[in-house]
Design an enzyme around this catalytic site. Structure first.
Site, PDB file in Angstrom:
ATOM      1  N   PRO A   9       7.736   1.412   2.349  1.00 28.15           N
ATOM      2  CG  PRO A   9       7.655   1.017   0.040  1.00 28.15           C
ATOM      3  CD  PRO A   9       8.279   0.526   1.324  1.00 28.15           C
ATOM      4  CG  ASN A  10       2.365   3.369   1.376  1.00 29.05           C
ATOM      5  OD1 ASN A  10       2.220   4.542   1.042  1.00 29.05           O
ATOM      6  ND2 ASN A  10       2.452   2.386   0.487  1.00 29.05           N
ATOM      7  NE  ARG A  17      -0.637   1.471   4.691  1.00 34.13           N
ATOM      8  CZ  ARG A  17       0.284   0.537   4.522  1.00 34.13           C
ATOM      9  NH1 ARG A  17       1.337   0.486   5.315  1.00 34.13           N
ATOM     10  NH2 ARG A  17       0.148  -0.348   3.574  1.00 34.13           N
ATOM     11  CE1 TYR A  22      -0.529  -3.077   7.588  1.00 32.42           C
ATOM     12  CE2 TYR A  22      -1.900  -1.342   6.645  1.00 32.42           C
ATOM     13  CZ  TYR A  22      -1.200  -2.521   6.502  1.00 32.42           C
ATOM     14  OH  TYR A  22      -1.168  -3.160   5.279  1.00 32.42           O
ATOM     15  CG  ASN A  73       6.831  -3.821   7.992  1.00 26.77           C
ATOM     16  OD1 ASN A  73       6.576  -4.220   6.851  1.00 26.77           O
ATOM     17  ND2 ASN A  73       5.878  -3.474   8.846  1.00 26.77           N
ATOM     18  CB  ALA A  76       3.543  -3.135  -0.960  1.00 29.17           C
ATOM     19  CG  ASP A  86      18.991  -9.834  -6.362  1.00 28.77           C
ATOM     20  OD1 ASP A  86      18.751 -11.007  -6.037  1.00 28.77           O
ATOM     21  OD2 ASP A  86      18.926  -9.429  -7.548  1.00 28.77           O
ATOM     22  CD  GLU A  97       9.291 -11.316   5.443  1.00 27.72           C
ATOM     23  OE1 GLU A  97      10.003 -12.342   5.246  1.00 27.72           O
ATOM     24  OE2 GLU A  97       8.234 -11.103   4.834  1.00 27.72           O
ATOM     25  CG  HIS A  99       5.078  -8.517   7.265  1.00 26.04           C
ATOM     26  ND1 HIS A  99       5.307  -7.580   6.285  1.00 26.04           N
ATOM     27  CD2 HIS A  99       5.856  -9.581   6.980  1.00 26.04           C
ATOM     28  CE1 HIS A  99       6.185  -8.083   5.426  1.00 26.04           C
ATOM     29  NE2 HIS A  99       6.538  -9.285   5.829  1.00 26.04           N
ATOM     30  NE  ARG A 106      -4.054  -7.187   5.329  1.00 28.56           N
ATOM     31  CZ  ARG A 106      -3.369  -6.055   5.139  1.00 28.56           C
ATOM     32  NH1 ARG A 106      -2.128  -5.943   5.595  1.00 28.56           N
ATOM     33  NH2 ARG A 106      -3.925  -5.041   4.482  1.00 28.56           N
ATOM     34  NE  ARG A 110      -2.528  -6.723   1.904  1.00 26.69           N
ATOM     35  CZ  ARG A 110      -2.120  -5.505   1.528  1.00 26.69           C
ATOM     36  NH1 ARG A 110      -0.862  -5.148   1.654  1.00 26.69           N
ATOM     37  NH2 ARG A 110      -2.980  -4.635   1.034  1.00 26.69           N
TER      38      ARG A 110
HETATM   39  C1  DQA Z   1       2.796  -4.812   5.995  1.00 28.50           C
HETATM   40  C2  DQA Z   1       1.975  -5.755   5.138  1.00 28.50           C
HETATM   41  C3  DQA Z   1       2.140  -5.442   3.658  1.00 28.50           C
HETATM   42  O1  DQA Z   1       1.351  -6.325   2.877  1.00 28.50           O
HETATM   43  C4  DQA Z   1       1.674  -4.030   3.383  1.00 28.50           C
HETATM   44  O2  DQA Z   1       1.883  -3.701   2.030  1.00 28.50           O
HETATM   45  C5  DQA Z   1       2.306  -3.030   4.283  1.00 28.50           C
HETATM   46  C6  DQA Z   1       2.478  -3.355   5.687  1.00 28.50           C
HETATM   47  C7  DQA Z   1       2.547  -5.040   7.494  1.00 28.50           C
HETATM   48  O3  DQA Z   1       3.305  -4.503   8.289  1.00 28.50           O
HETATM   49  O4  DQA Z   1       1.605  -5.725   7.864  1.00 28.50           O
HETATM   50  O5  DQA Z   1       2.615  -1.920   3.870  1.00 28.50           O
HETATM   51  O6  DQA Z   1       4.178  -5.048   5.748  1.00 28.50           O
END
Ligand code: DQA
Length: 142
Positions: A9-10, A17, A22, A73, A76, A86, A97, A99, A106, A110
Site C-alpha cells: 500500500p501507498n 509521497r 522515501y 516491501n 504499513a 500467514d 523483507e 523497507h 521512526r 513502525r
Molecule cells: C515502508 C515503511 C512503512 O512503515 C510504511 O508504512 C511504508 C513504507 C518503507 O519502505 O520504509 O509504507 O515500508
C-alpha cells in the site's frame, strides 16, 4: 531463478509521497533501476504492487509454485497484517523483507514487523538499494 518483487500500500506513490523519507524516484523508476542492475542480469524478475492486502495475498498464491523467492516491501501491512504473515507461511515462499526508510528510527509502531520472523532477512533504511541487498542475500544463500 524467478524472483517476485512486491510493493504494498501507498508505494505506488513513490516520488510524490514524503520524498524526504522515501526518495524522489517513482516506483517504476526504482523497478527499472533494479531490473537493469548488473546483479540481475541472469534473473527473471516480476514486479507487483497493490494497495490491497487481499490482492497481494492472491498474487502470492498464484506465484507460489513458480517463484523461487519473494522480496516484499509490505508498506504499513508490515506492522499488523497477520494475514500476510500467514500467507508467507502457507505458500512457503522464501521471503526477504525490505523497507526504504529506517523503520527502527521512526514512530514506535513502525519498529514492529509481524512478518520478520517468517522472513529470511530484513533490510531497511537503504532506500532502493535495500532491494539489491535482498537480491544479493538470495544469490549468496543459494
Ligand atoms: C515502508 C515503511 C512503512 O512503515 C510504511 O508504512 C511504508 C513504507 C518503507 O519502505 O520504509 O509504507 O515500508
Amino acid at each position: 531463478m524467478n524472483i517476485i518483487i512486491i510493493n504494498g500500500p501507498n508505494l505506488n506513490l513513490l516520488g510524490e509521497r514524503e520524498p524526504e523519507v522515501y526518495g524522489s524516484e517513482s516506483l517504476s523508476e526504482v523497478n527499472t533501476w533494479i531490473e537493469n542492475h548488473e546483479i540481475c542480469a541472469d534473473l527473471s524478475l516480476e514486479f507487483f504492487q497493490s494497495n490491497s492486502e487481499g490482492s497481494i495475498i492472491d498474487f502470492m498464491h498464484e506465484k507460489c509454485h513458480s517463484a523461487d523467492y519473494m522480496i516484499i516491501n509490505p508498506g504499513a501491512l508490515t506492522h499488523y497484517s497477520y494475514a500476510l504473515r500467514d500467507a508467507i507461511v502457507a505458500t512457503q515462499l522464501k521471503t526477504i523483507e525490505v523497507h526504504l526508510s529506517d523503520i527502527h528510527n521512526r514512530e514506535n509502531f513502525r519498529k514492529i514487523s509481524v512478518i520478520k520472523s517468517v522472513c529470511l532477512a530484513q533490510y531497511y533504511g537503504k532506500g532502493k538499494h535495500g532491494y539489491i541487498e535482498a537480491i544479493k542475500h538470495i544469490l549468496e544463500s543459494r
